[in-house]
Every structure is written in C-alpha cells, then in structure tokens.
Design a protein around this motif. Structure first.
Motif, mmCIF file in Angstrom:
data_model
loop_
_atom_site.group_PDB
_atom_site.id
_atom_site.type_symbol
_atom_site.label_atom_id
_atom_site.label_comp_id
_atom_site.label_asym_id
_atom_site.label_seq_id
_atom_site.Cartn_x
_atom_site.Cartn_y
_atom_site.Cartn_z
ATOM 1 N N ARG A 27 11.967 36.932 -14.530
ATOM 2 C CA ARG A 27 13.223 37.401 -13.948
ATOM 3 C C ARG A 27 14.409 36.566 -14.415
ATOM 4 O O ARG A 27 15.536 37.042 -14.394
ATOM 5 C CB ARG A 27 13.142 37.346 -12.422
ATOM 6 N N THR A 28 14.177 35.325 -14.783
ATOM 7 C CA THR A 28 15.311 34.442 -15.086
ATOM 8 C C THR A 28 15.560 34.289 -16.578
ATOM 9 O O THR A 28 16.448 33.520 -16.952
ATOM 10 C CB THR A 28 15.065 33.051 -14.490
ATOM 11 N N TRP A 29 14.814 34.995 -17.429
ATOM 12 C CA TRP A 29 15.005 34.747 -18.866
ATOM 13 C C TRP A 29 16.411 35.095 -19.355
ATOM 14 O O TRP A 29 16.847 34.522 -20.365
ATOM 15 C CB TRP A 29 13.953 35.506 -19.678
ATOM 16 N N PRO A 30 17.195 35.982 -18.710
ATOM 17 C CA PRO A 30 18.539 36.216 -19.262
ATOM 18 C C PRO A 30 19.434 34.981 -19.244
ATOM 19 O O PRO A 30 20.432 34.955 -19.965
ATOM 20 C CB PRO A 30 19.097 37.326 -18.366
ATOM 21 N N VAL A 31 19.073 33.971 -18.440
ATOM 22 C CA VAL A 31 19.860 32.736 -18.454
ATOM 23 C C VAL A 31 19.893 32.145 -19.864
ATOM 24 O O VAL A 31 20.909 31.593 -20.298
ATOM 25 C CB VAL A 31 19.266 31.737 -17.438
ATOM 26 N N LEU A 32 18.786 32.303 -20.591
ATOM 27 C CA LEU A 32 18.745 31.778 -21.966
ATOM 28 C C LEU A 32 19.814 32.439 -22.823
ATOM 29 O O LEU A 32 20.518 31.782 -23.590
ATOM 30 C CB LEU A 32 17.359 32.026 -22.568
ATOM 31 N N GLY B 15 8.232 35.588 -29.949
ATOM 32 C CA GLY B 15 7.320 35.487 -28.822
ATOM 33 C C GLY B 15 7.982 35.875 -27.515
ATOM 34 O O GLY B 15 7.372 36.555 -26.674
ATOM 35 N N LEU B 16 9.235 35.469 -27.340
ATOM 36 C CA LEU B 16 9.949 35.842 -26.120
ATOM 37 C C LEU B 16 10.120 37.349 -26.043
ATOM 38 O O LEU B 16 9.913 37.949 -24.984
ATOM 39 C CB LEU B 16 11.314 35.154 -26.076
ATOM 40 N N LEU B 17 10.495 37.962 -27.173
ATOM 41 C CA LEU B 17 10.685 39.413 -27.163
ATOM 42 C C LEU B 17 9.385 40.127 -26.804
ATOM 43 O O LEU B 17 9.367 41.051 -25.978
ATOM 44 C CB LEU B 17 11.186 39.883 -28.536
ATOM 45 N N ILE B 18 8.271 39.681 -27.419
ATOM 46 C CA ILE B 18 6.991 40.339 -27.131
ATOM 47 C C ILE B 18 6.592 40.100 -25.683
ATOM 48 O O ILE B 18 6.106 41.013 -24.996
ATOM 49 C CB ILE B 18 5.916 39.830 -28.111
ATOM 50 N N SER B 19 6.838 38.879 -25.186
ATOM 51 C CA SER B 19 6.466 38.581 -23.801
ATOM 52 C C SER B 19 7.263 39.437 -22.839
ATOM 53 O O SER B 19 6.728 39.970 -21.858
ATOM 54 C CB SER B 19 6.725 37.100 -23.507
ATOM 55 N N ILE B 20 8.580 39.562 -23.117
ATOM 56 C CA ILE B 20 9.412 40.369 -22.231
ATOM 57 C C ILE B 20 8.930 41.809 -22.224
ATOM 58 O O ILE B 20 8.861 42.462 -21.177
ATOM 59 C CB ILE B 20 10.888 40.264 -22.680
ATOM 60 N N THR B 21 8.567 42.299 -23.398
ATOM 61 C CA THR B 21 8.143 43.701 -23.468
ATOM 62 C C THR B 21 6.816 43.908 -22.759
ATOM 63 O O THR B 21 6.640 44.861 -21.991
ATOM 64 C CB THR B 21 8.013 44.125 -24.935
ATOM 65 N N SER B 22 5.861 42.994 -22.990
ATOM 66 C CA SER B 22 4.509 43.237 -22.501
ATOM 67 C C SER B 22 4.354 42.871 -21.040
ATOM 68 O O SER B 22 3.437 43.361 -20.385
ATOM 69 C CB SER B 22 3.503 42.447 -23.338
ATOM 70 N N SER B 23 5.221 42.026 -20.495
ATOM 71 C CA SER B 23 5.042 41.596 -19.109
ATOM 72 C C SER B 23 5.845 42.442 -18.144
ATOM 73 O O SER B 23 5.889 42.134 -16.960
ATOM 74 C CB SER B 23 5.442 40.126 -18.962
ATOM 75 N N GLY B 24 6.530 43.463 -18.646
ATOM 76 C CA GLY B 24 7.282 44.312 -17.736
ATOM 77 C C GLY B 24 8.518 43.655 -17.175
ATOM 78 O O GLY B 24 9.023 44.056 -16.136
#
Lengths: 67, 228
Positions: A38-43, B105-114
């Motif tokens: 939930r907080t990744w947009p902070v990055l 990795g962040l992009l894939i994680s965001i996509t796959s983790s909903g």
C-alpha cells in the motif's frame, strides 16, 4: 551555495535517501503498520522530489537551505 | 659497498629503479620503498588526489573515455540488455544495472501482488516497456562509449537536467500521490475517474506556460515554425 555544489549534493544523497525510504517502508510493513503493497507510491514521490531538487540546480541560487 | 655519490660513506639501501647503492643522505623514500634522487617519483604524484571542491561525496562515476572505443558493440549491448540489468553491466554501469533490476522487480511485484489498485493491465504494459527500455538504453550507452563520449554512471536516455519546466518530477510526484491516496483508501480511482477532464485542463495550462514563457526552448513536438 553554487549550482554545481547543489547538483553534486543532490546526486550524492539520491541513492542513500531512496535506500532509507525503502528500508522505512519495509520496517513499517514488518512492524504491522501499512503494508508495502500500500505504501510503495511513497517511493515515486521521493524520486520526484529528488528530481525536482536536481532540476533547480540550473536555475540560480536556491533560496531554501537544507531541510 | 659504499654509496655511489659519497664513496666514503657505507651504502644503506639500493634504488629500486636503477639499483644504485645509496647512503642514508641520498636515499629517497617514496611509495613505501627506496629510490635514488633521479628516480624518485614527483611528490605531487605520491600525495592523494586533491580534496573535492564540494564538501559532499559524489557517487562514483564511470571513468570518462577520451578515445573512441571500437571494441564496444551496441548490438551486443542491446541483446544483453534484454536480460534485466546485464546491458548496463556490459557498459560497466553496475549500480545502474542493480537499479534496473530493482525497478523491474518492483513492477512485477506490484502487478502480481494485487497492489496496483485495479490497474494490473497498465503495470503489465509497464513491465514490457521497462524491458525494452533497458535494452535500448544499453544500446545508446554503448554507442556513446563506442564514439568516445563520456558516460555517467546513472545516465539515461532522457536528459535529466532540462532547462524548461520540470515536467517529469511533477508527473512523478502527482502519480505517486494518486496511487498513495488510492492505496490508503482515501480517494479511490473509481471516484477520481469522474474528474479525468482535469488532466486535459492541466495539459492545456502546461502548454500555455510553455508557449508564453520567453526564451523557452521549442517544444519537442518539432513545430519549429510556430507563429506568435
């Protein structure tokens, strides 16, 4: 503070600041607060602020000092 | 054996460069060993690099290449760039390779983790875009290296320091705020979608600013013959 100094400072703190941000977000996640999902947009926000600071390097002296 | 310069004095050391016997007054200590007066390196070279003019330590940069480097193959860089991070590593930009892998990795994680807030399709496309960005970025960096241009450790295709309105940072911050508000259940995307014409207004205001600001570089659209 000259423009070159400012640009160098921003370039120097960019990596560490992002690392600290990632660490803080994961710490909040592990401490049971908001999850990283939930907080990744902070990055993105921090990256944008750093880019904004860097782009001010070519525009005369910076009024506000260091935070 | 006696010193070659002073035959009446016993030798205490030998020059590392020429082997000449030296007495205590002739030997020159430099770089952790002994030289004669002729072969002692200049003291300016033995001292460390001059302290940087700014009090901050800049991140390490790739050494600037002065001569053209024909050994660099842009095609190979492109092919290696299809493997995440390897294209940047081929160009000697290790930190950038790590950053590329982390972003992927962040992009894939965001996509796959909903975690993308119902925008999985956009992130899926972003992953593909990022894959090919890494390859093209490695290709362009390799071309710069091939022709001998200096390459920054964190160079990118896009010019980082533009002179005009800082559009990229503002877009980044706005996107981050939107996703944060959505993820924290403050404003959902479904509610924001009602106000999408605001994006048109913002774009118009930005174009107005770009056209009216004096001395601004012509917009990248290629309309070099704009009539005022």
């Amino acid at each position: 503070m000259t423009n070159a100094d400012w640009a160098t400072l921003v370039r120097a703190i960019r990596g560490p600041i992002l690392l600290i941000t990632v660490g803080t977000l994961f710490a909040i996640d592990h401490a049971g607060g908001y999850g990283f999902t939930r907080t990744w947009p902070v990055l993105i926000i921090v990256l944008g602020i750093l880019k904004l600071l860097e782009s001010t390097a070519g525009k005369g002296p910076v009024e506000g000092g260091l935070p | 054996m006696n010193c070659q310069n002073h035959p009446d004095l016993p030798a205490t050391a030998f020059c590392r460069a020429c082997g000449k016997a030296l007495c205590a007054s002739c030997q020159r200590n430099a770089l952790g060993t002994v030289y004669c007066q002729e072969h002692a390196p200049a003291p300016a070279q033995t001292t460390a690099a001059p302290p940087p003019e700014s009090p901050w330590t800049a991140p390490p940069t790739a050494p600037p290449l002065s001569a053209p480097n024909p050994g660099v193959s842009p095609g190979l860089a492109f092919i290696l760039g299809l493997i995440p991070g390897v294209g940047a590593i081929y160009n000697g930009q290790y930190a950038k390779g790590i950053i590329h892998v982390v972003v992927l990795g962040l992009l894939i994680s965001i996509t796959s983790s909903g975690a993308s807030g119902g925008m999985e399709a956009m992130f899926g496309l972003l992953i593909m875009l990022w894959f090919f960005y890494m390859a093209f970025e490695a290709y362009h960096t390799a071309k710069r290296r091939q022709s001998g241009l200096p390459v920054d450790e964190f160079s990118s295709i896009f010019p980082v320091r533009g002179q005009g309105f800082p559009a990229a940072p503002v877009v980044l911050i706005a996107l981050g705020v939107l996703f944060l508000l959505n993820n924290l259940d403050i404003i959902r995307f479904q509610h924001m979608a009602r106000y999408w014409p605001v994006a048109l207004i913002a774009l118009g205001v930005y174009l107005l600013y770009a056209r009216l600001s004096a001395g601004a570089p012509p917009s990248s659209g290629g309309n070099s013959h704009d009539q005022r």
